[in-house]
Structure formats: C-alpha cells, structure tokens
Design an enzyme around this catalytic site. Structure first.
Site, PDB file in Angstrom:
ATOM      1  N   LYS A 216       0.830  -1.206   0.000  1.00  0.00           N
ATOM      2  CA  LYS A 216       0.000   0.000   0.000  1.00  0.00           C
ATOM      3  C   LYS A 216       0.868   1.262   0.000  1.00  0.00           C
ATOM      4  CE  LYS A 216      -3.582   2.251   2.807  1.00  0.00           C
ATOM      5  NZ  LYS A 216      -4.435   2.094   4.013  1.00  0.00           N
ATOM      6  N   GLU A 222       9.838  -5.752   4.041  1.00  0.00           N
ATOM      7  CA  GLU A 222       9.885  -7.162   3.663  1.00  0.00           C
ATOM      8  C   GLU A 222       9.519  -7.356   2.200  1.00  0.00           C
ATOM      9  OE1 GLU A 222       8.586  -7.051   8.058  1.00  0.00           O
ATOM     10  OE2 GLU A 222       8.239  -5.885   6.234  1.00  0.00           O
ATOM     11  N   GLY A 273      -5.004  -2.315   5.238  1.00  0.00           N
ATOM     12  CA  GLY A 273      -4.393  -3.520   4.686  1.00  0.00           C
ATOM     13  C   GLY A 273      -5.141  -4.791   5.027  1.00  0.00           C
ATOM     14  N   ARG A 274      -5.558  -4.932   6.276  1.00  0.00           N
ATOM     15  CA  ARG A 274      -6.244  -6.158   6.699  1.00  0.00           C
ATOM     16  C   ARG A 274      -7.670  -6.237   6.142  1.00  0.00           C
ATOM     17  NH1 ARG A 274      -5.269  -2.584  10.455  1.00  0.00           N
ATOM     18  NH2 ARG A 274      -6.867  -1.692  11.818  1.00  0.00           N
ATOM     19  N   GLU A 360      -5.275  -6.765  15.134  1.00  0.00           N
ATOM     20  CA  GLU A 360      -4.690  -5.517  14.676  1.00  0.00           C
ATOM     21  C   GLU A 360      -5.712  -4.381  14.755  1.00  0.00           C
ATOM     22  OE1 GLU A 360      -1.284  -5.281  11.620  1.00  0.00           O
ATOM     23  OE2 GLU A 360      -3.077  -4.734  10.471  1.00  0.00           O
ATOM     24  N   HIS A 391      -7.540 -33.392  17.823  1.00  0.00           N
ATOM     25  CA  HIS A 391      -6.443 -34.289  18.176  1.00  0.00           C
ATOM     26  C   HIS A 391      -5.201 -33.503  18.570  1.00  0.00           C
ATOM     27  CE1 HIS A 391      -8.420 -38.050  16.789  1.00  0.00           C
ATOM     28  NE2 HIS A 391      -9.095 -37.195  16.037  1.00  0.00           N
ATOM     29  N   LYS A 506       9.261  -1.893  13.783  1.00  0.00           N
ATOM     30  CA  LYS A 506       9.887  -1.585  12.498  1.00  0.00           C
ATOM     31  C   LYS A 506      11.022  -0.576  12.669  1.00  0.00           C
ATOM     32  CE  LYS A 506       5.844  -2.279   9.494  1.00  0.00           C
ATOM     33  NZ  LYS A 506       4.942  -1.594   8.533  1.00  0.00           N
TER      34      LYS A 506
END
Length: 543
Positions: A216, A222, A273-274, A360, A391, A506
């Site tokens: 964005k 990264e 973003g999310r 977030e 399990h 960051k």
C-alpha cells in the site's frame, strides 16, 4: 492515566461500562446460566437461539446467554448507536481518528470495494470510492483478457506481507477447488530468505511467470527485499522483470511506476491492509487463478453481508449478534481468548487472517478521545481446522483450567463432492457430527466418579453453519468477521482502523539492520544501537 495535549488535559470520556445496559450485564454476569446443569440445554433452546442471513445460520444456544442477557446486549448496541456508526462507516465518514491528537483521520471504506450490487450507497464519498474501485476492476478485466489472449503466464507469485498476504492467501486456499487448469499460485511474505527460495524452487518456468508485488505504501521493507530477490532471479534467467512484474499500491508511491511494471493497480488510503482482500489485493490473484466471474461472486457475497450489518433486526444482523456475544464473553464473563475452528480444510488459513483482522483492529488501549480504557478490548484469536484441532489442543478446551469460547464453522456440503459412504455415513457427515458433538460436549460436560474422566462443561461455543463454501459464501463469511470487528470497536469506543502498534518494532529493527551493515563494511559513521548490539553479540559464536 491521561494524556496532555497543547498544555491542557484531554477531557475524560465515559467508559462503555457506564452505559445502563452494561450495568445490567455486569449484574447478570454475577450468576450466568450453567449450560452443564441437567435439563438446561434442550432442543427448544437450540432452536430459539438461532439467527440467519446470507445463507448462514448462527447457532448460539451453547453460549452462556439467556433472554434477559440478549435483551441487555441489544440495549447496549442501541445505547452505543452501533447501527448509526456502521452507516457512517459505509457512507465514508471519517471513522479512523483520535480526537485532539495526530492520527490517520480518514474513512474506512473497504465496503466500497464491493458496493456494486443491490442497494448501493448513495452518500457522495461512498459513491466516489465505489467508482474508483470499479475503474480498477474494469482495468483488471482488460489486463486479464490481454494476457489470456497472449497465453503468456501459467504461474503467479504474490509478494506481500500482512494484509497483502493473509487475506488473499486465505481466500485463494478457500476456493482452490475452482482453480483453472494449468494455473499455479505461489505466495512469498516472510523476509526469511528461505521463503522466497522455496517458492522460486517450485516455479517451473520463470518465462511463463507473473509476479504480483503488493504494498500500500510502496515502501514495506519485507516486500521490497523479496521483490528484489525475485527480480534478481529473473535477471539471472535473462528475463526483463518489467515484462513480468505487476504492482498494487496507492497512487503516488515509489511503486506507482508504469516504467518499472507491466501494470500498476491502485488502492487508496481509505482501505486498511487487513481489510483489503476485496480490493485489487485479492482481485488479481483470485481472478488469475479462478476467472473473474468467481471473484465477482465473492464480492457479491461480501456486499450481501455488508447490507445485513445494517439491519436493525438483531436476528438478521449476524455480525452485530456475533460482536455482542464477543463483548459478553470478553468484558462480562472475562474470557480473554476465542478459538476459531473451521470444520473445513479449505479454510485452513482463515484463523490466521481473522487473527489479524481482530487483533490488529481492536488491540487498542485508548479510546477515540485518547484516554486509556478501563476495560478489556480485543480478545486473542487463534485456531486450526477441525477435526485436526480435536487431536491437538481440544484436551485443554475440555479439561483445562481456562475457559476458552469457541467459534466453530461448518458447511452441509463439501466443495469437491467426492465422498464415500463408509459404515453407513459419508466423511462429510462424520465431519459435521464431530462439529456438533464438540459444541455439545463443551457445553454439557460429563460427570464421573473418576476425576480424570470428569468434564466440567459449561464452556461456551457458537456455530456458523452454511450450505456450501462457494465464492458467494466465502465473501459473506469474510464480511461477517470484518463487520463483527467493527461493531466491537464501535461499542468499546476505540479506533479499529489504525495500527500504530505495528510501527515501533519496524523503527527499532531498522536501527539493528544499520548495525549489521556497519559490521559488514566496518564503517564507523553508521548508526550505533547498543541494545541491538547486545543481541548481535549472541551471533558471534556461530562465526
């Protein structure tokens, strides 16, 4: 604790716990229903506590609620004016803000990225946003048509992190049964070089590979590093990255460069973003893999649940109902986590995606007036698909000391329709039997003279049940959680649409990165970060 702004104290705003309904709920929480009590959990109760919208039923008879609790929760929603706030959000009013302090101060209009169907918004900002989103969709359709005619690409690599990865990846996996023959999809997110190396090893032919880079801001560390890693591999194969790389970013960012990319698609600052998976961030991947019509149905389902989130009838407003159950469990029964267990292998990565959407968004400690809250906010979200989870960690859910509410998700029909009847039932029937049995077992428990075989029960769950996981259903499922999280924030009076807490790590990591570089070239004028150096010393014995 309070905060000073411009030489004066910010005015303390009332806590949501001061609503009259909250006071009722606090009293009711002193003596909640015991689901394990004989005769408490009846077929009539399970039939009564059931609501439906967009092809989903929300079954919550196994939550620790009564008619009195539900009435108080509905009163809480009215006192917090959540429907007014949801309308404001979908109309494009500024909801992402902190009063009196610097903040993003903008709308949260992710709903505009799917507002193309019945009952579209008429508010000017919402209409303008939907028009921008539709223009990008039209551009995508032209791009897809062009590369299909040229028959250039079989593989696509998506490079992104956070909301640029979790949602698109989760939705791709959820619909992978619809993947077009010969189309392969890969995801690179982690800055760990093994992530990129492993993906590039899987790609058969770089010459027939499209690379989608999503950021964005156009500056995500990264993503920039992984883009360079992939770009280098293309150059080593004597291929021009510009003929293979596509960008998704905001207008005007460093990535908004058509000389560098084959195509550039846009999103805007009013899409978090999310919340971006119904924008171009999800559109390119899903349309490439499944065809545009599948993506369009996905949007249609999301829009349908957006409309349901505006319903004043609580029995038709599943996101609000789920948010109120969450508030009851988190703030009044004091349960700090929620396990999300999809009884659908296709939803493998959805717990991780919803984990981000919830944590977030609502992992906040101040309200929208900048004041510290005096109550708990977002719960910890975690989970894995059933029946695998049974399990793994269900032992703790049944007999551990902590009570952990569970949201279970299931579908009547499988996606592939390839099943076999064994010992009188199909695998899908066995899957659903486990879903229902676990919900009932957690609620009712089991008495025994042997303490090791005693199950206390009285552990709340609810079930989101659909017909089949289709593109429409997936869109509605996504929107259900997005709107649920927004409703929670509206009730708590917090800002669910920023993520300042992501930034501190960051900043510090960049200082340590500089120190790594200084060690490599022995430059003395690089930034020196002593705490970072203390960690770096632990690497020395590996040299």
């Amino acid at each position: 604790m309070s905060f000073v702004k411009e030489g004066r104290m910010a005015q303390q705003q009332p806590s949501f716990l001061n609503y009259p309904a909250a006071e009722k709920l606090q009293a009711l929480a002193q003596n909640p229903i015991d689901l394990a009590k004989p005769g408490q959990l009846t077929p009539e109760r399970l039939a009564t506590y059931c609501s439906e919208a967009c092809g989903f039923k929300l079954l919550y008879g196994t939550e620790k609620v009564t008619d009195e609790v539900m009435q108080a929760l509905q009163q809480l929603a009215q006192e917090a004016q959540v429907l007014k706030k949801m309308n404001a959000m979908q109309n494009g009013e500024i909801v992402n803000h902190i009063e009196g302090y610097p903040s993003e101060n903008r709308p949260a209009l992710h709903t505009a990225t799917r507002d193309f169907f019945e009952e579209p918004r008429t508010a000017p900002k919402a209409k303008e946003a939907a028009l921008l989103a539709r223009q990008e969709i039209d551009k995508l359709k032209s791009f897809l048509s062009k590369i299909e005619v040229e028959n250039r690409f079989d593989d696509i690599i998506s490079v992104g992190i956070g909301g640029s990865d979790l949602g698109p990846r989760a939705n791709f996996l959820a619909l992978e049964h619809l993947r077009k023959a010969g189309k392969r999809v890969h995801f690179i997110s982690n800055v760990d070089p093994d992530d990129a190396a492993g993906v590039l090893k899987q790609v058969k032919d770089l010459k027939r590979t499209l690379v989608l880079v999503i950021s964005k801001s156009g500056t995500t560390l990264e993503t920039a590093i992984n883009e360079e890693l992939v770009c280098t591999r293309f150059k080593e194969a004597h291929l021009n990255p510009q003929e293979h790389f596509v960008a998704i970013t905001m207008p005007g960012t460093p990535m908004d460069n058509r000389k560098k990319y084959l195509e550039v698609f846009h999103l805007w600052d009013w899409i978090g973003g999310r919340y971006s998976t119904t924008s171009m961030c999800g559109a390119v991947i899903l349309s490439f893999a499944f065809g545009f019509d599948v993506f369009w149905e996905f949007l249609r389902g999301a829009h349908a649940m957006d409309l349901a989130a505006l319903q004043s009838d609580l029995h038709k407003n599943l996101p609000l109902l789920a948010a109120l159950l969450s508030i009851w469990n988190r703030n009044f029964l004091n349960y700090p986590t929620l396990a999300l267990i999809p009884y659908s292998q296709a939803l493998l990565r959805y717990p991780a995606h919803i984990q981000q959407v919830e944590m977030e968004s609502n992992g906040k400690r101040i309200d929208q007036q900048g004041q510290s809250v005096n109550f708990q906010t977002g719960p910890v979200i975690w989970g894995e698909p059933g029946t695998n989870a049974q399990h793994s960690f269900f032992q703790l859910l049944h007999q551990g000391t902590a009570v952990i509410p569970v949201c279970m998700v299931g579908f009547k029909k499988s996606q592939y329709g390839k099943d076999l009847e064994i010992e009188g039932t199909t695998s899908q029937e066995k899957l659903l039997a486990n879903l229902f049995a676990q919900s009932l077992a957690l609620a009712t428990g089991q008495t025994s003279d042997n303490p090791n075989k005693f199950f206390p029960g009285n552990r709340p769950t609810h079930i989101l049940l659909g017909e089949q996981l289709t593109p429409f259903a997936l869109g509605a499922f996504l929107s259900f959680f997005e709107n649920k999280v927004a409703f929670e924030g509206f009730i708590w009076g917090i800002n669910s649409f920023d993520q300042e807490g992501v930034q501190l790590g960051k900043v510090l990591s960049n200082k340590i990165i500089e120190r790594f570089a200084a060690q490599r070239d022995q430059a003395q004028d690089r930034a020196f970060y002593p705490l970072g150096d203390a960690y770096l010393k632990h690497l020395e014995h590996f040299h």
